[in-house]
Design an enzyme around this catalytic site. Structure first.
Site, PDB file in Angstrom:
ATOM      1  N   SER A   1       0.828  -1.201   0.000  1.00  0.00           N
ATOM      2  CA  SER A   1       0.000   0.000   0.000  1.00  0.00           C
ATOM      3  C   SER A   1       0.868   1.259   0.000  1.00  0.00           C
ATOM      4  O   SER A   1       1.716   1.417  -0.868  1.00  0.00           O
ATOM      5  CB  SER A   1      -0.965  -0.046   1.193  1.00  0.00           C
ATOM      6  OG  SER A   1      -2.041   0.838   1.007  1.00  0.00           O
TER       7      SER A   1
ATOM      8  N   ASP B   1      -5.289  -4.150  -2.651  1.00  0.00           N
ATOM      9  CA  ASP B   1      -4.276  -3.845  -1.627  1.00  0.00           C
ATOM     10  C   ASP B   1      -3.860  -5.100  -0.868  1.00  0.00           C
ATOM     11  O   ASP B   1      -4.699  -5.830  -0.331  1.00  0.00           O
ATOM     12  CB  ASP B   1      -4.892  -2.827  -0.661  1.00  0.00           C
ATOM     13  CG  ASP B   1      -3.901  -2.201   0.289  1.00  0.00           C
ATOM     14  OD1 ASP B   1      -3.115  -2.946   0.903  1.00  0.00           O
ATOM     15  OD2 ASP B   1      -3.920  -0.969   0.423  1.00  0.00           O
TER      16      ASP B   1
END
Length: 366
Positions: free
Chosen positions: A40, A198
């Site tokens: 991320s 993610d």
């Protein structure tokens, strides 16, 4: 430093400013990573580090974080009201997004049940991030693997974690964007025909990527954690939400490391047992196969934990205010300087232990 130096970054939105401070301290002390692993926002920071030469990395990190910070003409006035600047900054982020990072997706306004496809079903678009990465990251340099770059993402269809690794494949902006495609805020990114979200959904602390790597190498691993696994009992629903978020995104980091400590100890035990065998037995094919499970590598994990800021709550990961970014960056910088000055990885080692964890202010965890 003879061991490889590895930087491991969690995901955490605005909390990633702490990671930039960690790198600044390392750079100042002349310690450059051989390998950077991120998820991320950690993947974005990692890509900026891996995609620039050492003399340019800090400037590029500053360019990114200066670009995403929120400012308002009312900031000076709002400082008189504790928490107001952060509150209004968060509202602005939710409504308008972050320039150069993400922007509202008008298609989402038609309703939650309208079919938009996995690459469009999100409240925001991250196409601006693609341009930002292209301007700040030299992906030809990333492909040269100096340092190596690994970013984690999860396959939307299979639910399997995948680590995209510059040692194995040519990384591009899509790989970094996939690692940060947190639903339902951000849309999935398709790579080789497969949609990815993610990596923090599955594992927000990607330290297993280095501990399970082959061939294994002696390593000093700076594991940079921006979510706090321990905390006080929450006494309001608002604080419950914050505590739940910390636990979720701390992502079982302690249990991952504990498992790896056990595995590496067994590998060292196998190596030590092999020393007790006569040379003739060691030359047999059967024993050679068994001894291949052993190793003598040592992994020093320097665990850095971002402190909480006064007044922060469960919205801290969207606190892109100038003050929030500055405070977290400086915390990462000062924490890392203290860790480096102590150089705990240079202490005495137990020949049986393969993973040794060092935490600021604590004795090594064996």
């Amino acid at each position: 430093m003879s061991s490889q130096v590895v930087l491991v970054f969690q995901g955490g939105g605005a909390l990633g400013a702490y990671q930039a401070g960690v790198y600044e301290a390392m750079h100042e002390r002349g310690i450059e990573p051989d390998w950077v692993i991120g998820t991320s926002i950690g993947a974005i920071n990692a890509a900026i580090i891996a995609g620039n030469r050492p003399e340019h990395r800090l400037a590029r990190l500053h360019a990114f974080w200066d670009g995403v910070q929120k400012s308002s003409p009312l900031d000076s006035f709002l400082r008189l009201w504790p928490g107001a600047s952060g509150y209004f900054g968060n509202v602005e982020t939710i409504v308008h997004g972050i320039p150069g990072f993400f922007a509202p997706n008008p298609a989402s306004w038609v309703g939650m049940h309208f079919p938009l496809g996995v690459e469009g079903a999100a409240y925001y678009s991250t196409e601006q991030l693609r341009s930002t990465l292209a301007s700040l990251v030299d992906f030809e340099l990333v492909r040269a693997c100096r340092p190596r770059l690994t970013v984690g993402a999860v396959n939307v269809r299979t639910g399997a974690m995948r680590y995209f690794d510059s040692r194995k494949e040519a990384l591009a902006p899509d790989h970094v964007m996939a690692s940060g495609a947190l639903p339902p805020a951000f849309p999935a990114i398709r790579i080789d025909g497969e949609p990815y979200w993610d990596g923090g959904i599955y594992s927000n602390t990607p330290i297993e990527a280095v501990l399970e790597d082959t061939p294994r190498r002696d390593s000093v691993i700076f594991s940079v954690n921006v979510w706090r696994p321990q905390g006080d009992e929450p006494d309001t629903i608002w604080r419950v939400i914050g505590r739940q978020k910390d636990i979720q995104y701390a992502s079982r980091a302690d249990s991952h490391i504990e498992k790896q400590k056990q595995l590496h100890r067994l590998r060292h035990v196998i190596r030590e047992l092999g020393k007790q065998l006569p040379p003739a037995r060691l030359r047999s094919a059967e024993v050679k196969d068994l001894m291949a499970w052993g190793c003598g590598t040592t992994m020093h994990v320097v665990r850095l934990l971002a402190p909480g800021l006064d007044g922060e709550d469960h919205t801290k990961d969207i606190d892109f205010t100038a003050e929030g970014i500055r405070s977290r960056w400086m915390a990462g910088y000062s924490d890392t300087l203290r860790a480096i000055d102590r150089r705990p990885w240079e202490g005495h080692e137990d020949a049986i232990e393969g993973v040794i964890v060092h935490e600021p202010g604590r004795a090594p965890i064996r």
